[in-house]
Design a protein around this motif. Structure first.
Motif, PDB file in Angstrom:
ATOM      1  N   ILE A  71       0.820 -12.548  25.893  1.00 41.16           N
ATOM      2  CA  ILE A  71       0.621 -11.114  26.164  1.00 41.16           C
ATOM      3  C   ILE A  71      -0.598 -10.919  27.065  1.00 41.16           C
ATOM      4  N   SER A  72      -0.685  -9.749  27.669  1.00 37.66           N
ATOM      5  CA  SER A  72      -1.827  -9.478  28.536  1.00 37.66           C
ATOM      6  C   SER A  72      -2.906  -8.757  27.729  1.00 37.66           C
ATOM      7  N   ALA A  73      -4.146  -8.882  28.206  1.00 37.48           N
ATOM      8  CA  ALA A  73      -5.279  -8.254  27.514  1.00 37.48           C
ATOM      9  C   ALA A  73      -5.113  -6.739  27.451  1.00 37.48           C
ATOM     10  N   GLU A  74      -4.402  -6.196  28.411  1.00 33.21           N
ATOM     11  CA  GLU A  74      -4.229  -4.736  28.446  1.00 33.21           C
ATOM     12  C   GLU A  74      -3.371  -4.210  27.298  1.00 33.21           C
ATOM     13  N   GLU A  75      -2.672  -5.098  26.635  1.00 29.83           N
ATOM     14  CA  GLU A  75      -1.847  -4.683  25.492  1.00 29.83           C
ATOM     15  C   GLU A  75      -2.653  -4.537  24.198  1.00 29.83           C
ATOM     16  N   ILE A  76      -3.896  -5.027  24.209  1.00 31.33           N
ATOM     17  CA  ILE A  76      -4.710  -4.952  22.977  1.00 31.33           C
ATOM     18  C   ILE A  76      -5.132  -3.495  22.747  1.00 31.33           C
ATOM     19  N   ASP A  77      -4.910  -3.014  21.514  1.00 30.56           N
ATOM     20  CA  ASP A  77      -5.316  -1.648  21.158  1.00 30.56           C
ATOM     21  C   ASP A  77      -6.738  -1.609  20.610  1.00 30.56           C
ATOM     22  N   LEU A  78      -7.080  -2.639  19.855  1.00 32.83           N
ATOM     23  CA  LEU A  78      -8.390  -2.669  19.174  1.00 32.83           C
ATOM     24  C   LEU A  78      -8.861  -4.110  19.087  1.00 32.83           C
ATOM     25  N   LEU A  79     -10.143  -4.326  19.339  1.00 34.10           N
ATOM     26  CA  LEU A  79     -10.709  -5.677  19.238  1.00 34.10           C
ATOM     27  C   LEU A  79     -11.965  -5.597  18.366  1.00 34.10           C
ATOM     28  N   ALA A 126      -6.376  -4.659   9.864  1.00 33.87           N
ATOM     29  CA  ALA A 126      -5.041  -4.513   9.262  1.00 33.87           C
ATOM     30  C   ALA A 126      -4.710  -3.053   8.967  1.00 33.87           C
ATOM     31  N   GLN A 127      -5.746  -2.276   8.626  1.00 35.54           N
ATOM     32  CA  GLN A 127      -5.488  -0.862   8.289  1.00 35.54           C
ATOM     33  C   GLN A 127      -4.897  -0.108   9.479  1.00 35.54           C
ATOM     34  N   PHE A 128      -5.341  -0.459  10.678  1.00 34.42           N
ATOM     35  CA  PHE A 128      -4.863   0.252  11.874  1.00 34.42           C
ATOM     36  C   PHE A 128      -3.430  -0.128  12.218  1.00 34.42           C
ATOM     37  N   LYS A 135      -0.554  -1.330  17.580  1.00 31.02           N
ATOM     38  CA  LYS A 135       0.469  -2.397  17.572  1.00 31.02           C
ATOM     39  C   LYS A 135      -0.155  -3.786  17.727  1.00 31.02           C
ATOM     40  N   LYS A 136      -1.333  -3.845  18.374  1.00 30.99           N
ATOM     41  CA  LYS A 136      -1.949  -5.156  18.593  1.00 30.99           C
ATOM     42  C   LYS A 136      -3.465  -5.065  18.375  1.00 30.99           C
ATOM     43  N   LEU A 169      -3.189  -9.469  15.174  1.00 29.50           N
ATOM     44  CA  LEU A 169      -2.445  -8.759  14.135  1.00 29.50           C
ATOM     45  C   LEU A 169      -1.392  -7.879  14.795  1.00 29.50           C
ATOM     46  N   GLU A 170      -0.166  -7.971  14.281  1.00 28.31           N
ATOM     47  CA  GLU A 170       0.925  -7.123  14.780  1.00 28.31           C
ATOM     48  C   GLU A 170       1.746  -6.625  13.590  1.00 28.31           C
TER      49      GLU A 170
END
Ligand code: ACO
Length: 330
Positions: A71-79, A126-128, A135-136, A169-170
């Motif tokens: 996957i691309s870094a742009e798909e990450i929602d939260l880090l 995990a809560q998110f 999603k990611k 996490l997905e």
């Protein structure tokens, strides 16, 4: 089925330099026999080089993670980054990691819970996923302990090392991932394990540097006693409340502070050594890094559906356990 947060990829990064017990025995009054029998550590990794912060290792681990999952870094929602050796007091190391990996659409923050940092961050992330908000979510455990260790203090310098681990996490609708957790704190324990200066109570000064107050201060025995009890109690409780018998647990993934603590926890859970992940002999205590680094190294042995208990104790005092149903076949 409700949405759960599955671990869909895991990666790790360790710096190249190996600091052996032999080399340490030339630096302080110690020896391989003492270190091995009292802690289980044989060697640890050290991040060398000027102005190389914890984020350097985190970025390596996250880049590998993204590549592995394709996957691309742009798909990450939260880090989220768990660390006690942040690059700076502020901003958060997670922000630096997000920037360097190119996670342009993510928000990010650090979690500071010492050796329990990774499991606290994992549960938070995990809560998110469970709420449906994201999603990611990438969760990193990283520490450059060598930046806060006094290499003239034999009681601490033999224990710690540097390293980073990261998980993705997905959402799962098949019941995989983080299924239960229990986290606890006892702030009164802070006097037994902390860094005395550098924060707002005692900003850096010539005096604080001369008194070596920017290093880890640890009363080993006081911490040891509480760590054994609390880690064992919370891990056993995690089994009981999820109706898991020893045969049902595939792996214990314990924080790697001391092999004797790990053995005591496994005994209490009635698990054989063959079900206990260990990397303390190779990497020492990498603080937030130990648990994801264990998962990374043992992933080839993990099977989809395995019941896994993550368990940690650290400065704060902080402790806890997480029940995970493994989601992937490696
Ligand atoms: N080499 C040789 N001798 C040593 C060394 C060493 N590296 N370090 C200490 N000693 C000596 C001590 O001076 C002492 O000598 P004395 O009896 O003459 O006074 C003796 O060994 C015993 O010292 P203890 O501190 O009692 O040793 P202990 O068996 O407790 O081991 C240790 C120390 C490894 C630190 C242990 O107490 C421990 O693991 N504590 C818990 C650590 C932990 O879980 N931390 C939480 C996570 S870390 C975090 O959150 C950042």
């Amino acid at each position: 089925m409700p949405i759960t947060a599955a671990i869909t990829a895991v990666e790790g990064y360790l710096p190249d330099y190996i600091l052996t017990n032999h080399e340490l025995s030339q630096m302080v009054d110690t020896n391989d026999e003492w270190i091995t029998s009292r802690t289980g550590v044989k060697e640890r990794r050290i991040l060398k080089g000027k102005e190389q912060g914890a984020s350097v290792m985190a970025v390596e681990a996250v880049n590998k993670l993204l590549k592995k999952r394709g996957i691309s870094a742009e798909e990450i929602d939260l880090l989220i980054v768990a660390t006690v050796t942040a690059d700076y007091i502020f901003p958060a190391t997670a922000n630096i990691v997000s920037d360097k990996v190119g996670a342009k659409n993510a928000w990010s923050f650090d979690v500071n819970a010492a050796c329990s940092g990774f499991i606290y961050a994992l549960t938070t992330g995990a809560q998110f996923i469970q709420s449906g908000a994201h999603k990611k979510v990438v969760v990193v455990g990283v520490d450059k302990m060598s930046s806060i260790i006094d290499y003239t203090d034999r009681s601490t310098c033999v224990i710690f090392g540097d390293g980073a681990g990261a998980v993705l996490l997905e959402p799962s609708t098949e019941g995989y991932g983080i299924l239960d957790f229990k986290h606890q704190v006892d702030g009164s324990g802070r006097v037994h394990l902390y860094q005395k200066a550098g924060g707002s109570v005692k900003p850096p000064s010539i005096e604080s540097v001369e008194k070596k107050e920017h290093f880890v201060y640890q009363e080993g025995q006081a911490v040891f006693k509480v760590a054994v009890k609390q880690m064992a109690d919370v891990s056993a409780e995690m089994m009981v409340r999820n109706n898991l018998k020893p045969d049902d647990v595939a792996w214990l993934v314990p924080h790697q502070a001391n092999k004797r603590i790990i053995e005591a926890v496994a005994r209490r859970m009635e698990l054989p050594d063959s079900k206990v992940m260990l990397n303390i002999h190779k990497y020492g205590n990498t603080t937030s890094g130990t648990i994801p680094l264990c998962l990374w190294e043992y992933q080839g042995k993990l099977k989809k559906g395995d019941n896994i208990i993550l368990s940690a104790f650290g400065g704060g005092f902080t402790w806890g356990a997480v029940y995970v149903k493994w989601a992937i076949n490696s």
